[in-house]
Design an enzyme around this catalytic site. Structure first.
Site, PDB file in Angstrom:
ATOM      1  N   GLY A 171     -13.760  -1.294  -8.520  1.00 16.02           N
ATOM      2  CA  GLY A 171     -14.580  -2.488  -8.727  1.00 16.02           C
ATOM      3  C   GLY A 171     -15.190  -2.515 -10.121  1.00 16.02           C
ATOM      4  N   ASN A 216       2.807   6.723  -6.787  1.00 13.84           N
ATOM      5  CA  ASN A 216       1.389   7.106  -6.783  1.00 13.84           C
ATOM      6  C   ASN A 216       1.330   8.621  -6.943  1.00 13.84           C
ATOM      7  OD1 ASN A 216      -1.241   7.715  -6.207  1.00 13.84           O
ATOM      8  ND2 ASN A 216      -1.319   6.651  -4.235  1.00 13.84           N
ATOM      9  N   LYS A 219       0.860  -1.180   0.000  1.00 14.13           N
ATOM     10  CA  LYS A 219       0.000   0.000   0.000  1.00 14.13           C
ATOM     11  C   LYS A 219       0.901   1.236   0.000  1.00 14.13           C
ATOM     12  CE  LYS A 219      -0.619  -0.008   4.975  1.00 14.13           C
ATOM     13  NZ  LYS A 219      -1.468  -0.388   6.074  1.00 14.13           N
ATOM     14  N   ASN A 254     -14.084   4.404  -1.597  1.00 17.08           N
ATOM     15  CA  ASN A 254     -13.332   4.506  -0.346  1.00 17.08           C
ATOM     16  C   ASN A 254     -12.718   5.888  -0.198  1.00 17.08           C
ATOM     17  OD1 ASN A 254     -10.135   4.482  -0.369  1.00 17.08           O
ATOM     18  ND2 ASN A 254     -10.802   3.367  -2.195  1.00 17.08           N
ATOM     19  N   CYS A 297      -1.909  12.758  -6.124  1.00 17.31           N
ATOM     20  CA  CYS A 297      -2.022  13.650  -4.966  1.00 17.31           C
ATOM     21  C   CYS A 297      -1.502  15.030  -5.344  1.00 17.31           C
ATOM     22  CB  CYS A 297      -1.225  13.097  -3.794  1.00 17.31           C
ATOM     23  SG  CYS A 297       0.503  13.359  -3.943  1.00 17.31           S
ATOM     24  N   GLY A 324      -7.747  -5.714  -7.536  1.00 21.02           N
ATOM     25  CA  GLY A 324      -7.930  -4.863  -6.360  1.00 21.02           C
ATOM     26  C   GLY A 324      -9.142  -5.258  -5.544  1.00 21.02           C
ATOM     27  N   THR A 340      -8.352   4.860  -8.527  1.00 19.95           N
ATOM     28  CA  THR A 340      -9.794   5.014  -8.355  1.00 19.95           C
ATOM     29  C   THR A 340     -10.302   6.310  -9.006  1.00 19.95           C
ATOM     30  OG1 THR A 340      -9.366   6.010  -6.215  1.00 19.95           O
ATOM     31  CG2 THR A 340      -9.909   3.672  -6.233  1.00 19.95           C
ATOM     32  N   GLY A 352     -11.551  -3.082 -11.715  1.00 19.70           N
ATOM     33  CA  GLY A 352     -12.744  -3.926 -11.799  1.00 19.70           C
ATOM     34  C   GLY A 352     -12.527  -5.348 -12.250  1.00 19.70           C
TER      35      GLY A 352
END
Ligand SMILES: Cc1cc2nc3c(=O)[nH]c(=O)nc-3n(C[C@H](O)[C@H](O)[C@H](O)COP(=O)(O)O)c2cc1C
Length: 294
Positions: A218, A129, A47, A71, A132, A266, A194, A245
């Site tokens: 998803g 990542n 993570k 989330n 942000c 995921g 996401t 997904g």
């Protein structure tokens, strides 16, 4: 299973986990050595690790959407030093290569994280990542090709390890960002992270999530992921890790047909912790919710 070489790393098959959706340390506690002998993924992606420890967002942190999950976990983690002291030794015992996902709120922060992990033999590759904001410019790093190029300009010289840039789908031109990452020295890109969403508490009409907005994942995002992976694979030559997904072999094969080298699982791992192994077997045997050969 068909072995794959990804950025020079030998993998037993093309299925890995999506960052933040499989806690290998908790799973080891729950499943014991069985987790190691039947590890569901060909590589393990941690993570997101930040420089300083983070508590994450206030609750509630989850909301179920039709065919998916939203989330606003907010990237809680022990910070770099906590990760190096506590998590890295445990994750290094996994039977697969370790990819560490890092995020910083400035180029200097990302550089500090990359330098720290560059020195660790336990780490096979780094995933950046970039979903942000850069506190220095106010721009979401991954939403702007120039920001991504400048970030790589700083961190690329710091390591020989493969650098995977995890693209945000919340950008106006994702292939342009992928091209900028490739030109600035990324070894691979991964997508999709996401998609930004929001839910209201039906009783009060106020935002449900403590973080106000959240990230949707998803099956609800699968068609968007396929379209973005398809356009990114058409634009760049470096390998692509595709996610969004995936629930079965057919979903994974579709992303590979769009050009992905690896596929990450995921949200499906929350429903079925052995989904990675099942999907890898389904990819190898061309089965898994299959209604036509892909
Ligand atoms: C609960 C949760 C936590 C996540 N945490 C992270 C994270 O720490 N770092 C990251 O880069 N992506 C994170 N993601 C995004 C996933 O890695 C993945 O990009 C996204 O969920 C799409 O894949 P999926 O539809 O198969 O879940 C998280 C997703 C979920 C659902």
């Amino acid at each position: 299973m068909t072995p794959v070489t990804f950025c020079g790393i030998e993998l037993a098959h093309p299925i890995i986990n999506a960052s933040g959706t499989f806690d290998a340390i908790a799973a080891r506690r729950a499943f014991g050595d069985a987790l190691l002998t039947g590890f569901p993924f060909a590589a393990f992606v941690s993570k997101t690790v930040t420089l300083e420890p983070r508590e994450g967002n206030p609750p509630p942190r989850l909301w179920e959407v039709p065919a998916g999950l939203m989330n606003s976990i907010g990237l809680p983690n022990k910070g770099l030093h906590g990760y190096l002291a506590h998590d890295l030794p445990e994750l290094a015992r996994l039977p697969v290569p370790l990819i560490v996902n890092v995020m910083g709120f400035s180029r200097d922060e990302v550089a500090a994280l990359v330098s720290a992990f560059a020195a660790r033999d336990e780490v096979a590759a780094l995933e950046l990542n970039v979903s942000c904001p850069n506190v220095e410019t106010g721009m979401v790093m991954g939403a702007d090709p120039a920001e991504v190029a400048q970030l790589l300009g700083v961190v690329r010289p710091l390591t020989d390890k493969p650098l995977i840039v995890k693209l945000t789908p919340n950008a106006s031109d994702v292939p342009l960002v992928a091209l900028a990452a490739e030109a600035a020295g990324a070894d691979a890109v991964s997508l999709v992270n996401t998609l930004r969403g929001m839910a209201l508490d039906p009783r009060t009409g106020e935002p449900w999530l403590g973080g106000i907005t959240g990230g949707v994942s998803g099956p609800a995002v699968r068609a968007i992921a396929l379209a973005q992976v398809h356009s990114v694979c058409a634009a760049i030559r470096i390998p692509v890790v595709a996610m969004g997904g995936v629930t079965c072999g057919r979903d994974a094969r579709e992303l590979m047909r769009a050009g992905a080298t690896l596929v990450a699982v995921g949200t499906e791992s929350f429903r079925d912790p052995s989904a990675g192994a099942r999907i890898a077997a389904e990819v190898a045997t061309a089965t898994g919710c299959v209604s036509y050969p892909v």
